[in-house]
Design a protein around this motif. Structure first.
Motif, PDB file in Angstrom:
ATOM      1  N   ASP A  31       0.842  -1.206   0.000  1.00  0.00           N
ATOM      2  CA  ASP A  31       0.000   0.000   0.000  1.00  0.00           C
ATOM      3  C   ASP A  31       0.877   1.256   0.000  1.00  0.00           C
ATOM      4  OD1 ASP A  31      -2.305  -1.467   0.000  1.00  0.00           O
ATOM      5  OD2 ASP A  31      -2.621  -1.359   2.170  1.00  0.00           O
ATOM      6  N   THR A  32       1.979   1.226   0.768  1.00  0.00           N
ATOM      7  CA  THR A  32       2.900   2.362   0.807  1.00  0.00           C
ATOM      8  C   THR A  32       3.546   2.592  -0.559  1.00  0.00           C
ATOM      9  OG1 THR A  32       3.391   1.924   3.137  1.00  0.00           O
ATOM     10  CG2 THR A  32       4.956   3.305   1.931  1.00  0.00           C
ATOM     11  N   LYS A  35       1.008   4.158  -2.878  1.00  0.00           N
ATOM     12  CA  LYS A  35       0.808   5.569  -2.555  1.00  0.00           C
ATOM     13  C   LYS A  35       1.938   6.436  -3.115  1.00  0.00           C
ATOM     14  CE  LYS A  35      -1.931   4.977   1.666  1.00  0.00           C
ATOM     15  NZ  LYS A  35      -1.963   5.114   3.152  1.00  0.00           N
ATOM     16  N   THR A  38       1.672   6.349  -7.270  1.00  0.00           N
ATOM     17  CA  THR A  38       0.537   7.064  -7.870  1.00  0.00           C
ATOM     18  C   THR A  38       0.875   8.504  -8.261  1.00  0.00           C
ATOM     19  OG1 THR A  38      -1.038   5.678  -6.675  1.00  0.00           O
ATOM     20  CG2 THR A  38      -1.854   7.775  -7.531  1.00  0.00           C
TER      21      THR A  38
END
Length: 311
Positions: A31-32, A35, A38
């Motif tokens: 997830d990091t 992030k 993106t």
């Protein structure tokens, strides 16, 4: 027996808990990464992805992603430089085409308006029109030659070439022009033939471009030189002058498309701005290198190195 079963169950619970926390940690790390990726994709940000991890697979993924970001940064930088170079080229080409076209239009108006013009005056004007037409023709040919070289459409067959002889022939072509300007020729050619992997036609054009450039920008120094030497495994060809030279900031741009020194926008001193770019492309196609070093009013030197071959 019951104790053994309890130990097995405890071990399984530990494994399950470890896998749960490992999966959860991996999900958080992914997830990091997402992030951080993106904004890079959406906003063209080129900062690296930073994450502390002990997972070897995640670490390898980070290395691969950061390499991809570095490559993207380099490609973006190259694209921006190319775009700026193309804009500069088009602006200069527009200028260089507009000047002779304006002159031709002016002479045409003179011929049309002055019906009683003498025959000698008509011939003089027609000669000027012819010269300007040839100027435009030369510029267009140079532009298309460069386009073919950069697109890879123009193949240059390589063979064993006598560099010493070609240098002699080329300097003889310029000798009268150079001496008529009161310029001294500093010539240092070997007594024996030196051979390089090259193309005779391309090498002739390279030398002509470099000598023309020396005459155009370095005539004030009153010395133009041509030195050929053997620097194994290369043959080194140096063309130099002792004129006003090239500032260090300009030396980085001298081989760019249509780049000309700003003080030389006067057509009497400058060419199309394609000569050195074409020279560099031709040298590279012959698997050689070209470089420039300049100290204003001391020495401006273009050095071309080609692969030496045996006689």
């Amino acid at each position: 027996m019951i104790l053994l079963l309890l130990i097995v169950i405890a071990c399984l619970l530990i494994v399950v808990v470890f896998q749960f926390y490992s999966k959860r940690t991996l999900q958080k790390q992914l997830d990091t990464i997402v992030k951080q990726v993106t904004p890079i994709v959406e906003n063209q940000i080129s900062s690296p992805i930073l994450l502390a991890t002990t997972d070897g697979h995640v670490a390898n993924l980070l290395i691969a992603l950061n390499k991809l970001i570095d490559q993207n940064r380099a490609h973006t930088s190259h694209f921006i430089r190319t775009e700026q170079s193309m804009k500069h080229m088009l602006a200069n080409m527009s200028h260089d085409l507009k000047t002779p076209l304006t002159v031709i239009a002016g002479y045409a108006e003179m011929l049309q308006a002055q019906a009683s013009m003498s025959e000698s005056e008509q011939k003089r004007i027609i000669n000027h029109v012819y010269e300007k037409t040839e100027e435009i023709n030369s510029l267009i040919h140079s532009f298309f030659d460069l386009a073919k070289l950069e697109a890879g459409d123009k193949q240059i067959p390589l063979d064993r070439v006598n560099v010493t002889e070609i240098c002699k022939q080329t300097i003889l072509m310029f000798y009268e022009l150079i001496t008529n300007e009161g310029i001294t020729v500093d010539l240092d050619l070997p007594d024996r033939p030196l051979y390089a992997l090259a193309n005779e036609e391309a090498l002739n054009r390279i030398l002509s471009n470099l000598l023309s450039n020396a005459l155009r920008y370095g005539a004030s120094g009153k010395v133009i030189g041509l030195h050929v030497s053997e620097e194994a495994p290369y043959i080194s060809i140096e063309v130099f002058d002792r004129g006003t030279g090239i500032q260090e900031s300009d030396q980085q741009k001298i081989f760019e498309r249509m780049y000309t020194l700003e003080e030389s926008r006067n057509k009497h001193f400058q060419g199309s701005g394609l000569g050195l770019t074409i020279t560099k492309r031709l040298v590279e196609q012959m698997q050689g290198t070209i470089s420039v070093v300049s100290k204003p009013n001391e020495k401006t030197s273009f050095v071309c190195k080609l692969k030496r071959v045996n006689p």
